[in-house]
Design a protein around this motif. Structure first.
Motif, PDB file in Angstrom:
ATOM      1  N   ALA A  62       1.401   4.819 -11.616  1.00  0.00           N
ATOM      2  CA  ALA A  62       2.387   4.777 -10.527  1.00  0.00           C
ATOM      3  C   ALA A  62       3.774   4.587 -11.138  1.00  0.00           C
ATOM      4  N   ASN A  63       4.605   3.776 -10.511  1.00  0.00           N
ATOM      5  CA  ASN A  63       5.957   3.586 -11.018  1.00  0.00           C
ATOM      6  C   ASN A  63       6.007   2.519 -12.098  1.00  0.00           C
ATOM      7  N   ASP A  64       4.990   2.514 -12.946  1.00  0.00           N
ATOM      8  CA  ASP A  64       4.990   1.648 -14.113  1.00  0.00           C
ATOM      9  C   ASP A  64       4.546   2.521 -15.288  1.00  0.00           C
TER      10      ASP A  64
ATOM     11  N   ASN B  61       2.268   8.920  -9.637  1.00  0.00           N
ATOM     12  CA  ASN B  61       3.054  10.016 -10.210  1.00  0.00           C
ATOM     13  C   ASN B  61       2.415  10.537 -11.488  1.00  0.00           C
TER      14      ASN B  61
END
Lengths: 108, 111
Positions: A91-93, A30
């Motif tokens: 990413a989702n971190d 993302n």
């Protein structure tokens, strides 16, 4: 973690030439950023491009998120374009994972 | 609008010593991340601070610690320095999880 591969590792260009740098990544992201690192180590933001296409002067970038790659285009290269170009993804971190970079040398 | 600033620019230490590096984020940013860049490699994530708490940590030993102050500035501390800690240390700031902007870095040499 996400793996980031950049190619080619080295690129030598004649002033005025065009070039394409590639960044492949191993998972959905993302966040995707392109940087130029100058000889003093400063990372200069070129593009924030998790998807789509952007242009800024002689530089443009395209990210195809579904196919997990991004391209950086340099047109009419100048000696000041020399340096290391990094692709970094998130990413989702919260961290950015960097590739090993592409070293660009533009000869006059 | 000042960008991300870091101090000092260069630092020379000997093995076993401790070092503190400092970072001030861009105006409006609330998140600070630290990265280590060894010669010839891409930056590696150390940790990120948000609301004065460590939010995420990379694969670095406990010798690496940090702090974020109420004004969002941050410090990176490294204890018991090793030769392998010689690197360029980069600070990045962002507003939450948006685009990260980097400072000029601190070049640490451990002798």
């Amino acid at each position: 973690g996400i793996q980031v591969e950049q190619s080619p590792p080295d690129l030598i260009l004649q002033e005025g030439a065009n070039s394409t740098l590639r960044c492949n990544f191993s998972d959905s992201v993302n966040n995707l950023q392109w940087f130029h690192q100058n000889p003093w180590g400063q990372l200069i933001n070129l593009f924030y491009i998790p998807s789509g296409t952007k242009q800024n002067g002689r530089l443009s970038a395209t990210t195809v998120a579904t196919e997990r790659y991004s391209l950086l285009y340099i047109s009419s290269s100048q000696t000041t374009d020399s340096g290391v170009y990094f692709c970094a993804v998130g990413a989702n971190d919260y961290k950015l994972s960097f590739g090993a970079g592409t070293t660009v040398t533009v000869r006059a | 609008d000042a960008g991300v600033t870091q101090s000092p620019t260069h630092l020379i230490k000997t093995r076993g010593q401790q070092v503190t590096l400092r970072c001030s984020p861009k105006s409006g940013h609330d998140t600070v991340s630290w990265y280590q860049q060894a010669l010839g490699q891409g930056p590696q994530f150390i940790f990120q601070y948000y609301e004065e708490e460590e939010r995420q940590r990379g694969n670095f030993p406990d010798r690496f610690s940090g702090h974020q102050f109420p004004n969002y500035s941050s410090e990176l501390n490294v204890n018991a320095l090793l030769l392998g800690d010689s690197a360029l240390y980069l600070c990045a700031s962002s507003f939450s999880q948006s685009e990260q902007f980097f400072g000029p870095g601190t070049r640490l040499t451990v002798l």
